[in-house]
Write an enzyme that holds these catalytic residues in place. Structure first.
Site, PDB file in Angstrom:
ATOM      1  N   ALA A  38       0.808  -1.222   0.000  1.00 19.39           N
ATOM      2  CA  ALA A  38       0.000   0.000   0.000  1.00 19.39           C
ATOM      3  C   ALA A  38       0.841   1.271   0.000  1.00 19.39           C
ATOM      4  O   ALA A  38       0.322   2.346  -0.328  1.00 19.39           O
ATOM      5  CB  ALA A  38      -0.937   0.002   1.207  1.00 19.39           C
ATOM      6  N   ASP A  39       2.119   1.172   0.363  1.00 17.75           N
ATOM      7  CA  ASP A  39       2.954   2.371   0.443  1.00 17.75           C
ATOM      8  C   ASP A  39       4.381   2.036   0.004  1.00 17.75           C
ATOM      9  O   ASP A  39       5.317   2.064   0.809  1.00 17.75           O
ATOM     10  CB  ASP A  39       2.949   2.937   1.873  1.00 17.75           C
ATOM     11  CG  ASP A  39       3.624   4.302   1.966  1.00 17.75           C
ATOM     12  OD1 ASP A  39       3.830   4.945   0.910  1.00 17.75           O
ATOM     13  OD2 ASP A  39       3.944   4.725   3.093  1.00 17.75           O
ATOM     14  N   LEU A  40       4.528   1.727  -1.273  1.00 11.38           N
ATOM     15  CA  LEU A  40       5.835   1.351  -1.803  1.00 11.38           C
ATOM     16  C   LEU A  40       6.678   2.609  -1.959  1.00 11.38           C
ATOM     17  O   LEU A  40       6.471   3.408  -2.867  1.00 11.38           O
ATOM     18  CB  LEU A  40       5.670   0.643  -3.145  1.00 11.38           C
ATOM     19  CG  LEU A  40       6.946   0.054  -3.750  1.00 11.38           C
ATOM     20  CD1 LEU A  40       7.572  -0.974  -2.822  1.00 11.38           C
ATOM     21  CD2 LEU A  40       6.648  -0.574  -5.108  1.00 11.38           C
TER      22      LEU A  40
END
Length: 238
Positions: free
Chosen positions: A167-169
């Site tokens: 979700a937060d690369l």
């Protein structure tokens, strides 16, 4: 079937515990004050609320779930409770178990905790293994060569081919040890259902590109992106 979690409830807290930590983990483990000098705040990335732990020689990371953005001004640590299976810490614990079983480069989950603080709100935290001798990609960008960026592209492709959406690369959620890359912080991550549109993969790459530009600048992004994408596409060697 191999037991993958122990579910415990005590004094209003609910815990999931990895079986090899049975009889060790308590609700106190999720309070950084419990650890005293054995807890060291994590300084890079994130919103705070993470500590390196020395648990009788085991190197672990405690991370509280904290909100960002405007909502954090109202409630930084409280989340809306709908059902237990959707609690952030429990979801991430179980996802990490699945990713480890798939052979993907992630830290192992040790334990997860949450406590309802009202009928509709809860607080949560998770303890994971610390990946020793690693550093965030954000700290190493100038030191990586084309072959390293190619390997990182290959690594991200492994996750995508397995249907794993981070979700937060970003450059702080990629850790580097020698020539190996690991992904961390799978809060709100998921394994996508077969047949789902692949647009999430491109969105993942675009998010990572924005992070790289923010950390290292447009010039560095342009310099390394082809090698990264060549690794992701497997088109040719770096």
């Amino acid at each position: 079937m191999v037991e993958s979690e122990i579910n415990e409830r005590v004094n209003g807290s609910a815990l999931l515990i990895r079986p090899d930590y049975r009889e060790l983990v308590t609700a106190d483990w999720f309070n950084p004050d419990h650890w005293k000098e054995k807890a060291t705040p994590v300084s890079s990335g994130g919103r705070g609320g993470a500590w390196f732990l020395n648990a009788n020689g085991a190197h672990l990371v405690l991370r509280e779930y904290r909100r960002g953005g405007l909502i954090a001004k109202l409630s930084q640590k409280l989340y809306i409770y709908t059902r237990e299976r959707d609690v952030r810490s429990f979801s991430e614990f179980r996802l990490l178990n699945r990713l480890k079983a798939m052979g993907l480069p992630v830290p192992g989950a040790v334990a997860a905790w949450f406590r309802k603080v009202s009928p509709i709100h809860y607080r949560a935290a998770i303890i994971i293994e610390r990946l020793d001798d690693t550093a965030p990609l954000a700290d190493l960008v100038p030191d990586l060569n084309d072959a390293d960026w190619y390997r990182l592209g290959q690594t991200i492709r492994r996750f995508h081919d397995s249907g794993v959406r981070h979700a937060d690369l970003n450059c702080f959620n990629v850790l580097v040890r020698d020539q190996t890359f690991y992904l961390i912080d799978f809060d709100k991550g998921r394994i996508m259902r077969p047949g789902t549109s692949s647009s999430w993969k491109q969105a993942n790459l675009q998010r990572f590109a924005r992070s790289l530009k923010k950390v290292a600048g447009d010039a560095v992004h342009q310099e390394v992106w082809n090698s990264f994408i060549n690794g992701y596409d497997g088109s040719h060697s770096a």
